[in-house]
Scaffold this active site. Structure first.
Site, PDB file in Angstrom:
ATOM      1  N   SER A   1      34.377  47.834  38.642  1.00  0.00           N
ATOM      2  CA  SER A   1      35.736  48.284  38.362  1.00  0.00           C
ATOM      3  C   SER A   1      35.664  49.651  37.697  1.00  0.00           C
ATOM      4  CB  SER A   1      36.465  47.246  37.500  1.00  0.00           C
ATOM      5  OG  SER A   1      37.808  47.609  37.297  1.00  0.00           O
TER       6      SER A   1
ATOM      7  N   ASP B   1      36.484  39.832  35.330  1.00  0.00           N
ATOM      8  CA  ASP B   1      36.413  39.494  36.753  1.00  0.00           C
ATOM      9  C   ASP B   1      34.956  39.396  37.181  1.00  0.00           C
ATOM     10  OD1 ASP B   1      37.244  38.957  39.343  1.00  0.00           O
ATOM     11  OD2 ASP B   1      37.343  41.087  39.893  1.00  0.00           O
TER      12      ASP B   1
ATOM     13  N   HIS C   1      37.405  47.496  42.352  1.00  0.00           N
ATOM     14  CA  HIS C   1      38.838  47.592  42.046  1.00  0.00           C
ATOM     15  C   HIS C   1      39.306  49.022  42.293  1.00  0.00           C
ATOM     16  CE1 HIS C   1      38.246  44.113  38.923  1.00  0.00           C
ATOM     17  NE2 HIS C   1      38.151  43.701  40.169  1.00  0.00           N
TER      18      HIS C   1
END
Length: 365
Positions: free
Chosen positions: A181, A304, A208
């Site tokens: 991310s 995540d 992401h």
């Protein structure tokens, strides 16, 4: 040149600087309107302060001679040098400053933004159209700024946990899965460039990013790895020697299908709220490959990938995590490290070396 704490940008708003260690923010954008709106958003937070503003990249660089912001909001499309050209100079002049790129929605903006992220910018925010600076946008912006400040906020107890017991490497991998991310694109470039051409396992990536950026991101991963990078879709067979990228609108998942493994897309809500999310990719790979998975968690905020990493570890796979000092935000790698799931916690290139050294003969062609 932008002045320190430019009163013209803040109008009558006042700052509460009572926070003992506020996030020092610098704004570099050629639009007075954008500088003013961002300054108002940030200036009302008692744990943040504007230390400088600038209308050009050149003046922003000059400001770095006297201020050291924790976070810089950087527009890429400006007259003169431009943010993308200035970025390496900014990172050299202020290596501890985290750069948050403010990107346009155009195709050119996507390409420039992904290039900036690969060079070391930590994260991106889309610049909204007129009227789009609403409460939802403000909340997302402030969350990103606070997360980026947190990169250097590791106390002694954090470092003890980070250097604790490591889980032993598991089954020899038949697939590599990477989740990333904030700060992850730069880390991915460092990781993939360390993988030689004759390493033949398929590599699946969930990063992401806004959907509009994914095709540009896939092209960059292709260049970094020197192998085909394919946007995932329903029913695509997973083949050796290729990279598969999660699209921006769905989770990348995998399943067994008549003697092979194929990709799928899923759209269900997940605990992290991310779309795409790393967890479904990890969880389905653990089952589809019977635990023969090497999972890598790179820089990113939040948790995540943690649940999926537990699935892989339970099935006998191996988890690798990026080290705190090399992350833009040590969130996702931190979570698996503190749970004792990671077998190695290292900088990205060293993680690649660790993967290669333990991959086994079947990983090569």
């Amino acid at each position: 040149m932008g002045a320190l704490f430019n009163s013209a940008d803040l109008t009558s708003d006042t700052q509460d600087t009572s926070c003992a260690d506020p996030v020092n923010v610098m704004i570099v954008d050629d639009s007075l309107t954008v500088r003013t709106v961002f300054s108002r958003m940030i200036g009302r937070e008692n744990d943040m302060r504007i230390v400088a503003t600038a209308s050009t990249a050149e003046s922003g660089l000059a400001e770095l001679a006297s201020v050291r912001p924790d976070v810089m909001l950087l527009d890429l499309e400006m007259p003169g040098m431009g943010g993308l050209e200035a970025l390496p100079k900014i990172l050299e002049a202020a290596p501890d400053t985290q750069v948050l790129v403010i990107s346009s929605l155009t195709a050119d903006g996507a390409e420039a933004t992904v290039s900036a992220l690969s060079l070391g910018a930590a994260d991106t925010m889309l610049k909204p159209r007129p009227g789009g600076f609403d409460d939802e946008y403000k909340s997302a912006l402030l969350d990103k700024i606070r997360a980026l400040k947190g990169v250097s906020e590791l106390g002694p107890s954090d470092m003890v946990r980070a250097s604790g017991t490591r889980k032993r490497a598991g089954k020899p991998p038949k697939v590599v899965a990477i989740g990333a991310s904030t700060g992850g694109i730069h880390a991915l470039n460092l990781f993939l460039r360390q993988i030689p051409a004759n390493f033949d396992l398929p590599i699946l990536i969930t990063q992401h990013l806004p959907s509009s950026f994914i095709p540009v991101f896939a092209q960059q991963m292709k260049l970094a790895a020197g192998r085909d990078a394919i946007l995932s879709d329903e029913g695509i067979e997973i083949e050796r020697g290729k990279i598969y990228i999660a699209p921006g609108h769905g989770h990348l998942v995998a399943r067994k299908s008549t003697g092979c493994r194929v990709l799928g897309l899923a759209y269900h809500p997940v605990k992290s709220g991310c779309m795409p999310s790393v967890d479904p990719m990890f969880e389905t790979l653990a089952e589809a490959y019977d635990g023969h998975v090497a999972a890598v968690l790179l820089s990113g905020m939040g948790r995540d990938g943690t649940d999926g990493a537990q699935s892989i570890a339970s099935a006998g796979g191996t988890i690798f995590a990026q080290s705190a000092e090399t992350c833009a935000v040590w969130g996702m790698p931190r979570a698996v490290t503190e749970l004792g799931l990671a077998s190695a916690v290292l900088p990205p290139a060293d993680l690649a070396d660790k993967l290669l050294s333990g991959a086994g003969a079947d990983a090569w062609r």
